[in-house]
Design a protein around this motif. Sequence first.
Motif, short mmCIF file in Angstrom:
data_model
loop_
_atom_site.label_atom_id
_atom_site.label_comp_id
_atom_site.label_asym_id
_atom_site.label_seq_id
_atom_site.Cartn_x
_atom_site.Cartn_y
_atom_site.Cartn_z
N UNK A 1 0.84 -1.20 0.00
CA UNK A 1 0.00 0.00 0.00
C UNK A 1 0.88 1.25 0.00
N UNK A 2 1.92 1.24 0.84
CA UNK A 2 2.83 2.40 0.90
C UNK A 2 3.48 2.64 -0.45
N UNK A 3 3.94 1.56 -1.10
CA UNK A 3 4.59 1.70 -2.40
C UNK A 3 3.62 2.27 -3.42
N UNK B 1 0.98 4.24 -2.78
CA UNK B 1 0.76 5.66 -2.46
C UNK B 1 1.95 6.50 -2.94
N UNK B 2 3.17 6.01 -2.66
CA UNK B 2 4.38 6.76 -3.06
C UNK B 2 4.39 6.91 -4.57
N UNK B 3 3.98 5.85 -5.27
CA UNK B 3 3.96 5.89 -6.72
C UNK B 3 2.99 6.96 -7.24
#
Lengths: 146, 146
Positions: B137-139, B141-143
């Motif tokens: 999920x973090x990856x 969002x960062x994307x």
Amino acid sequence: MPWSTISGSWNSPRVDLVIDMGNPFLNRSVDGFLKIGVVGATRVAAEEIYHCIRKGHASKNQAQEALKNMCKEGAYWGSIAGVYVGMEYGVERIRGTRDWKNAMIGGAITGGLVSISTGKSKDAVFIDAITGAAIATAADFINQLT
Amino acid sequence: MPWSTISGSWNSPRVDLVIDMGNPFLNRSVDGFLKIGVVGATRVAAEEIYHCIRKGHASKNQAQEALKNMCKEGAYWGSIAGVYVGMEYGVERIRGTRDWKNAMIGGAITGGLVSISTGKSKDAVFIDAITGAAIATAADFINQLT
């Protein structure tokens, strides 16, 4: 007699907090900090809830400990993400192109900075920079695939 | 007299290997395995080169050990990426939408599967699934931010 129909829809909650710092670099970093911080805190919350369900009880002390861990991990994840997003944006502006090399350079700088901030040796900082670059590049490639 | 100009450009090497398995699910998984496997192997190679430069010498034994580590880590990173990319695609097909929840579910399944394959206990599998979901999920969002 006309038919009456009932239709309903359900949307998952969506919270979008936008803070304007007056600078695109800072805006992105703060956005990354907040969003990924929430993800990190949610991870700890989910883990703590699972432990409570397994044990069958929850105490006040445990709840306080869980809250402390959520803040700690949220701040940690958020800081790394904030630094990475800012660095990636900076590299993109300097290089003038958008490709996986921005992610690699941004990841390397972030890995190195996080390592320096935790007081590691010069060797460890370099190794962490390599690992940061590899993780960021891998995430960028995976993103292109999905 | 007309001016003669010399112009040159430099492009970084680009290797694109496409293997058609006759199935979009498998194609993506294999693609993820190969690409991220190369990233993982490159990480080890960079680390080993750094160690050699620091020490000032390299032996045949070290080179063999480095090659072994590259294959091992490449296969490990590649497998995780292959499973994740496949799962994310599968979840997308089942849900019929593209959003961060696909990444979360795909990450949870991948984290759980990797944990099961390394013979961990039921508790550890669940915790790894939560961590996998959070990282994916973090990856995602960062994307969206970069």
